[in-house]
Design a protein around this motif. Structure first.
Motif, PDB file in Angstrom:
ATOM      1  N   PRO A   1      12.341  14.531  -7.489  1.00 39.78           N
ATOM      2  CA  PRO A   1      11.103  14.288  -6.521  1.00 39.78           C
ATOM      3  C   PRO A   1      11.169  13.360  -5.831  1.00 39.78           C
ATOM      4  O   PRO A   1      11.806  12.296  -6.205  1.00 39.78           O
ATOM      5  N   LEU A   2      10.332  12.939  -4.605  1.00 38.60           N
ATOM      6  CA  LEU A   2      10.270  11.930  -3.818  1.00 38.60           C
ATOM      7  C   LEU A   2       8.852  11.142  -3.709  1.00 38.60           C
ATOM      8  O   LEU A   2       8.108  11.811  -4.099  1.00 38.60           O
ATOM      9  N   PRO A   3       9.307   9.850  -3.778  1.00 38.33           N
ATOM     10  CA  PRO A   3       7.890   9.031  -3.798  1.00 38.33           C
ATOM     11  C   PRO A   3       6.926   9.470  -2.487  1.00 38.33           C
ATOM     12  O   PRO A   3       7.527   9.818  -1.264  1.00 38.33           O
ATOM     13  N   ASN A   4       5.690   9.003  -2.610  1.00 38.82           N
ATOM     14  CA  ASN A   4       4.759   9.055  -1.599  1.00 38.82           C
ATOM     15  C   ASN A   4       4.795   7.823  -0.663  1.00 38.82           C
ATOM     16  O   ASN A   4       4.184   7.035  -1.355  1.00 38.82           O
ATOM     17  N   LEU A   5       5.257   8.071   0.480  1.00 31.67           N
ATOM     18  CA  LEU A   5       5.225   6.707   1.135  1.00 31.67           C
ATOM     19  C   LEU A   5       4.384   6.789   2.201  1.00 31.67           C
ATOM     20  O   LEU A   5       4.144   8.003   3.259  1.00 31.67           O
ATOM     21  N   GLN A   6       3.592   5.738   2.697  1.00 34.15           N
ATOM     22  CA  GLN A   6       2.706   6.001   4.128  1.00 34.15           C
ATOM     23  C   GLN A   6       3.249   5.074   5.209  1.00 34.15           C
ATOM     24  O   GLN A   6       3.823   4.036   4.883  1.00 34.15           O
ATOM     25  N   THR A   7       3.321   5.464   6.393  1.00 30.32           N
ATOM     26  CA  THR A   7       3.881   4.813   7.383  1.00 30.32           C
ATOM     27  C   THR A   7       3.180   3.778   7.642  1.00 30.32           C
ATOM     28  O   THR A   7       3.727   2.851   8.223  1.00 30.32           O
TER      29      THR A   7
ATOM     30  N   GLY B   1      25.563  -0.672  -2.093  1.00 29.45           N
ATOM     31  CA  GLY B   1      25.009   0.225  -3.094  1.00 29.45           C
ATOM     32  C   GLY B   1      23.820   1.206  -2.224  1.00 29.45           C
ATOM     33  O   GLY B   1      24.042   2.264  -2.620  1.00 29.45           O
ATOM     34  N   TYR B   2      23.288   0.387  -1.311  1.00 31.09           N
ATOM     35  CA  TYR B   2      22.266   1.530  -0.856  1.00 31.09           C
ATOM     36  C   TYR B   2      22.905   2.291   0.075  1.00 31.09           C
ATOM     37  O   TYR B   2      22.377   3.360   0.312  1.00 31.09           O
ATOM     38  N   PHE B   3      23.919   1.806   0.679  1.00 24.40           N
ATOM     39  CA  PHE B   3      24.732   2.910   1.826  1.00 24.40           C
ATOM     40  C   PHE B   3      25.415   4.126   0.834  1.00 24.40           C
ATOM     41  O   PHE B   3      25.371   5.209   1.158  1.00 24.40           O
TER      42      PHE B   3
ATOM     43  N   LEU C   1      17.077   8.503  -3.987  1.00 23.98           N
ATOM     44  CA  LEU C   1      16.857   6.940  -4.277  1.00 23.98           C
ATOM     45  C   LEU C   1      16.812   5.888  -3.122  1.00 23.98           C
ATOM     46  O   LEU C   1      16.371   4.797  -3.503  1.00 23.98           O
ATOM     47  N   GLN C   2      17.402   6.110  -2.132  1.00 24.21           N
ATOM     48  CA  GLN C   2      17.206   5.330  -0.829  1.00 24.21           C
ATOM     49  C   GLN C   2      15.692   5.193  -0.578  1.00 24.21           C
ATOM     50  O   GLN C   2      15.260   4.232   0.116  1.00 24.21           O
ATOM     51  N   ILE C   3      14.845   6.089  -1.102  1.00 23.10           N
ATOM     52  CA  ILE C   3      13.475   6.002  -0.606  1.00 23.10           C
ATOM     53  C   ILE C   3      12.615   5.517  -1.914  1.00 23.10           C
ATOM     54  O   ILE C   3      11.712   4.692  -1.656  1.00 23.10           O
ATOM     55  N   ALA C   4      13.232   5.976  -3.044  1.00 29.79           N
ATOM     56  CA  ALA C   4      12.425   5.557  -4.318  1.00 29.79           C
ATOM     57  C   ALA C   4      12.589   4.159  -4.519  1.00 29.79           C
ATOM     58  O   ALA C   4      11.801   3.255  -4.889  1.00 29.79           O
ATOM     59  N   ILE C   5      13.848   3.447  -4.339  1.00 26.88           N
ATOM     60  CA  ILE C   5      14.060   2.166  -4.600  1.00 26.88           C
ATOM     61  C   ILE C   5      12.989   1.269  -3.762  1.00 26.88           C
ATOM     62  O   ILE C   5      12.447   0.186  -4.240  1.00 26.88           O
ATOM     63  N   PRO C   6      13.060   1.339  -2.369  1.00 25.89           N
ATOM     64  CA  PRO C   6      12.427   0.489  -1.649  1.00 25.89           C
ATOM     65  C   PRO C   6      10.960   0.695  -2.026  1.00 25.89           C
ATOM     66  O   PRO C   6      10.210  -0.323  -1.838  1.00 25.89           O
TER      67      PRO C   6
ATOM     68  N   ILE D   1       7.234  -4.612  -3.274  1.00 26.84           N
ATOM     69  CA  ILE D   1       6.573  -6.107  -3.089  1.00 26.84           C
ATOM     70  C   ILE D   1       7.495  -6.828  -3.851  1.00 26.84           C
ATOM     71  O   ILE D   1       7.522  -8.068  -3.355  1.00 26.84           O
ATOM     72  N   PRO D   2       7.984  -6.708  -5.158  1.00 31.50           N
ATOM     73  CA  PRO D   2       8.969  -7.746  -5.524  1.00 31.50           C
ATOM     74  C   PRO D   2      10.231  -8.105  -4.540  1.00 31.50           C
ATOM     75  O   PRO D   2      10.551  -9.414  -4.691  1.00 31.50           O
ATOM     76  N   LEU D   3      10.766  -7.054  -3.901  1.00 32.10           N
ATOM     77  CA  LEU D   3      11.655  -7.615  -2.953  1.00 32.10           C
ATOM     78  C   LEU D   3      11.315  -8.489  -2.045  1.00 32.10           C
ATOM     79  O   LEU D   3      11.880  -9.479  -1.422  1.00 32.10           O
ATOM     80  N   ARG D   4      10.200  -8.073  -1.256  1.00 34.33           N
ATOM     81  CA  ARG D   4       9.498  -9.028  -0.237  1.00 34.33           C
ATOM     82  C   ARG D   4       9.237 -10.294  -0.689  1.00 34.33           C
ATOM     83  O   ARG D   4       9.380 -11.290  -0.031  1.00 34.33           O
ATOM     84  N   LEU D   5       8.672 -10.515  -1.928  1.00 34.22           N
ATOM     85  CA  LEU D   5       8.356 -11.643  -2.715  1.00 34.22           C
ATOM     86  C   LEU D   5       9.583 -12.431  -2.961  1.00 34.22           C
ATOM     87  O   LEU D   5       9.563 -13.562  -2.781  1.00 34.22           O
TER      88      LEU D   5
END
Length: 554
Positions: free
Chosen positions: A35-41, A241-243, A254-259, A264-268
């Motif tokens: 399954p893929l997460p739902n992302l809003q542009t 690892g992302y590559f 996972l490239q979509i799920a992890i970000p 938010i934690p990554l940005r902070l």
């Protein structure tokens, strides 16, 4: 050893992955759909209404396929439905390698209904079609060609030959990550070995304040380098690892799920790290500027140069406090913006809260204003000895709010700057040893004055003390007639904070010289008289009575 163990672990995992890919049957592999997460542009905005139209991507094997639109409240649900339908169609298509892809598009009330192999996928409205980057006239052909191409690519990416090739690329990428990480560690270790120790790098003639600034500058620069090194290591391993995750269709999601999960934690974390590095780097610049300013004071007079060093150290500490507050405020605003919070209303509300807080914290504002004036007017600085009211001591720490003194008993005294009305600076630019020397009345006063003057001028010529005494001593003469004798007053102008050392040494030398010259220093004495006196007539006896009489004598 640690890098070697990490390398062995990564290579082992890669080999295991490659072997597993090679031996797994095709049909089993094709049934794996994640399954893929739902992302809003569109970015998240706090003040947006729930009825606002937003867009979101539909993904196939972790790659964006097409966009759909809906209200903010309904978009996640619509994306889930489309993704589930797409996953079922993909599973059925990949289960049988001989199945041909049949994409049919029907127009229903101006909308485009898309079916794949007889299974319903999605109905795209006019608003959905406008969100695509396709030509309106050839929309059906372009979306049909896109779906056929992406499904064929999904089938090809699950072939053993492709999976083995991608596994080899993963191993090579992991080895490259390990090599680059080891190279950075090696270069950092070499730079530490080749860098001279900060204490040894400073000349012995350097002033203590300059040495302290050099040491702080070295510590701050090392802290900045260490944090940047850690950030580089995290960036190398994270990007590598992302590559690697994007090389295989089974892990590409996972490239979509992890970000999406760690967005938010990554940005902070990034904002916090950059704020910390910015604070430390600002400290390095402040210390470097202060050191350069102190070095330029070598062309000034000794008094001015010493005072400039004390003041530069004080301004450096206060500037660091202000820079820390500024960086923290900017980092907080950027962090709020990074998580999608509109800071403009918050800033407007904060201004009102600031007015209310300022009314309730007038003493803090007074402290800050008075502290600023103290630094600006150079009333005192770090390292000065001052007296404020009934307390006094060495200025050990000061900022815009408080001043901390260390007294002779070692007590740390904290004084709010707003409470400092009158301050006596005992070490500003120069100091003075003020001595009162008693000479007995029966001694030759001219001879005593000559001895005192000789001792003072001999001390001024002594190489061990001539740099501490900045001017010729002044023997003012007989100041007054005291109970202990004639009081001779002597003034010796010294470097700041050296008056007590000079006074102690002068008293020691003067005592020796007066003993050699036979001149006595009077000491208060007490004489006791004992005598017998007759009793009063009221006692009826003529028995003597002993009385005690004391007399002070020089």
């Amino acid at each position: 050893m640690r890098l070697k163990s990490v390398a062995i672990t990564v290579i082992s995992m890669g080999l295991a992955q490659a072997i597993t890919i090679g031996i797994v049957p095709k049909v089993t592999a094709q049934n794996i759909v994640f399954p893929l997460p739902n992302l809003q542009t569109s970015p998240l905005k706090v003040n947006d209404s729930e009825n606002e139209i937003v867009t979101g991507w539909v993904y196939l094997d972790g790659k964006p396929l097409f966009q759909v639109t809906s209200t903010k409240e309904n978009l996640p649900n619509r994306l889930d439905i489309i993704q589930n339908s797409l996953a079922k169609i993909q599973t059925n298509y990949l289960r049988n390698p001989k199945t041909e892809l049949d994409v049919s598009i029907k127009t229903v009330n101006g909308s485009k209904e898309i079916n794949i192999n007889g299974q319903y996928l999605v109905t795209l409205s006019e608003q959905d079609m406008r969100a695509q980057n396709f030509n309106t006239d050839s929309f059906e052909k372009e979306i049909q060609g896109l779906l056929e191409q992406r499904f064929q690519t999904a089938k090809q990416e699950r072939q053993p030959s492709f999976l083995v090739r991608q596994g080899i690329i993963s191993l090579a990428t992991g080895a490259g990550i390990i090599f680059i990480s080891w190279g950075i560690c090696y270069l950092r270790g070499r730079s530490k070995e080749n860098q001279p120790h900060p204490v040894n790098a400073i000349a012995t003639t350097t002033q203590p304040i300059t040495s302290e600034l050099h040491q702080k500058q070295h510590q701050n620069s090392q802290e900045v380098k260490r944090r940047l090194f850690q950030f580089a290591q995290v960036g190398i391993w994270g990007s590598g690892g992302y590559f690697i995750l994007g090389l295989l269709p089974y892990t590409r999601w996972l490239q979509i799920a992890i970000p999406a999960v760690a967005q938010i934690p990554l940005r902070l974390g990034i904002v916090g790290l950059l704020t910390y590095v910015g604070v430390r780097f600002s400290y390095v610049l402040i210390d470097r500027f202060t050191s350069a300013l102190i070095k330029s004071s070598s062309l000034l007079t000794p008094e001015t140069a010493e005072r400039l060093q004390l003041r530069a150290s004080t301004v450096s500490g206060v500037t660091k406090s202000i820079v820390t507050i500024v960086w923290t405020g900017v980092g907080t605003i950027v962090a709020l913006t990074a998580v999608g919070i509109n800071v403009i209303p918050l800033l407007a509300g904060a201004s009102l809260v600031g007015v209310a807080v300022s009314l309730a914290a007038q003493s803090l504002i007074k402290d800050a204003i008075n502290g600023f004036l103290i630094v600006l007017e150079d009333q005192y600085a770090l390292g000065d000895v001052i007296a404020v009211g009934n307390v006094g001591g060495l200025v050990e720490n000061m900022n815009l709010r408080i001043t901390q003194l260390r007294d002779a008993e070692g007590r740390l005294i904290t004084i709010p700057n707003s409470e400092i009305k009158v301050v006596a600076n005992l070490s500003s630019r120069w100091s003075r040893a003020d001595l009162s020397i008693p000479i007995a009345y029966e001694e030759d006063i001219d001879q005593a004055l000559a001895v005192i003057k000789k001792v003072a001028f001999d001390m001024k010529q002594d190489p061990a003390w001539k740099y501490r005494i900045v001017d010729n001593p002044e023997v003012l003469g007989v100041d007054h007639f005291g109970d202990r004798g004639l009081m001779v007053r002597v003034w010796i102008k010294t470097q700041p904070l050296k008056q007590w050392d000079v006074a102690r040494e002068f008293r020691r030398r003067l005592k020796i010289a007066l003993d050699i010259g036979g001149i006595k220093i009077p000491v208060a004495q007490q004489t006791i008289w004992l005598h017998d006196a007759p009793l009063s007539k009221d006692h009826g006896e003529n028995k003597p009575e002993r009385s005690l009489h004391m007399e002070n004598k020089q």
